[in-house]
Design an enzyme around this catalytic site. Structure first.
Site, PDB file in Angstrom:
ATOM      1  N   CYS A   1       0.831  -1.202   0.000  1.00  0.00           N
ATOM      2  CA  CYS A   1       0.000   0.000   0.000  1.00  0.00           C
ATOM      3  C   CYS A   1       0.873   1.263   0.000  1.00  0.00           C
ATOM      4  O   CYS A   1       1.522   1.550  -0.992  1.00  0.00           O
ATOM      5  CB  CYS A   1      -0.976  -0.032   1.172  1.00  0.00           C
ATOM      6  SG  CYS A   1      -2.378   1.112   0.962  1.00  0.00           S
TER       7      CYS A   1
ATOM      8  N   HIS B   1      -3.398  -4.672   1.327  1.00  0.00           N
ATOM      9  CA  HIS B   1      -2.837  -5.012   2.640  1.00  0.00           C
ATOM     10  C   HIS B   1      -2.897  -6.524   2.850  1.00  0.00           C
ATOM     11  O   HIS B   1      -3.903  -7.037   3.351  1.00  0.00           O
ATOM     12  CB  HIS B   1      -3.633  -4.318   3.752  1.00  0.00           C
ATOM     13  CG  HIS B   1      -3.431  -2.848   3.830  1.00  0.00           C
ATOM     14  ND1 HIS B   1      -2.499  -2.269   4.659  1.00  0.00           N
ATOM     15  CD2 HIS B   1      -4.055  -1.827   3.191  1.00  0.00           C
ATOM     16  CE1 HIS B   1      -2.544  -0.956   4.532  1.00  0.00           C
ATOM     17  NE2 HIS B   1      -3.476  -0.655   3.634  1.00  0.00           N
TER      18      HIS B   1
ATOM     19  N   GLU C   1      -1.490  -8.233   5.080  1.00  0.00           N
ATOM     20  CA  GLU C   1      -1.383  -8.584   6.497  1.00  0.00           C
ATOM     21  C   GLU C   1      -2.734  -8.625   7.201  1.00  0.00           C
ATOM     22  O   GLU C   1      -2.850  -9.165   8.321  1.00  0.00           O
ATOM     23  CB  GLU C   1      -0.453  -7.592   7.210  1.00  0.00           C
ATOM     24  CG  GLU C   1      -1.046  -6.241   7.551  1.00  0.00           C
ATOM     25  CD  GLU C   1      -1.115  -5.267   6.391  1.00  0.00           C
ATOM     26  OE1 GLU C   1      -1.445  -4.088   6.636  1.00  0.00           O
ATOM     27  OE2 GLU C   1      -0.849  -5.677   5.236  1.00  0.00           O
TER      28      GLU C   1
END
Length: 204
Positions: A86, A177, A179
């Site tokens: 990002c 993202h 994660e």
């Protein structure tokens, strides 16, 4: 032996990335020690490096003021893996289309900030990612869009007709993202698959 991973932590949330790196390491039979990096001097000791999301202008400013920027470039130029996500993608790119961002130039792409919408436009999408057998549940939050991709860079995934994940040598960069999901395959792809760059700790 234990691999040493650094997560740039000058701005933005890093805990989820640290957890994902450890999970990806275990899935590939590697033990990984993760360090949060806020000052210069630690990156040279890292085998793996992660440049997370946050606010790209703040990240860029702090990387340069703290002396970390040149260390990240040296890490990538040494062929050691980097995952930029990002805002990390924006900072890693050769051109962010914003003079407030002092780009690192380690991923040969141009980027348009917030091109997929603002916070209220956040969404999750199943992405077909080159190197992964099944779709990856990508989370887009104020996501940038990749424009031009250099000849040396490879597009790993697209959404709505635009590249959202690329690999440029040791650097994997994503608009989304990875994660923010229990799925750590993207971290595994960046750090442990299709490359022998993570096969030995730094200095060996």
């Amino acid at each position: 032996m234990t691999l040493h991973a650094g997560v740039i932590a000058v701005q933005g949330d890093v805990t989820e990335h640290a957890d994902a790196i450890r999970r990806a390491g275990r899935a590939h039979g590697r033990e990984v020690a993760v360090t949060e990096i806020r000052t210069a001097g630690t990156v040279p000791d890292c085998d793996l490096l992660l440049l997370p999301g946050g606010e790209s202008t703040a990240i860029s400013r702090l990387l340069h003021s703290e002396g970390i920027a040149t260390e990240i470039v040296d890490h990538a130029e040494a062929g050691k893996p980097v995952l930029a996500t990002c805002a990390g993608l924006i900072v890693a790119a050769t051109d962010a289309g914003d003079d407030r961002v002092d780009n690192l130039g380690i991923a040969d792409v141009t980027v348009e900030r917030n091109a997929f919408g603002r916070q209220k436009d956040s969404f999750e999408a199943p992405l077909d990612v080159k190197g992964l057998d099944d779709p990856f549940p990508a989370v887009f939050i104020r996501a940038p869009r990749i424009g031009e991709v250099g000849e040396g860079a490879e597009v790993l995934a697209e959404w709505d007709g635009h590249p959202v994940a690329v690999r440029d040598g040791p650097v994997v960069a994503t608009s989304f993202h990875p994660e923010l999901t229990p799925d750590s395959r993207l971290h595994g792809l960046a750090f442990f698959e299709g490359t022998d760059r993570a096969s030995a700790p730094a200095g060996e």
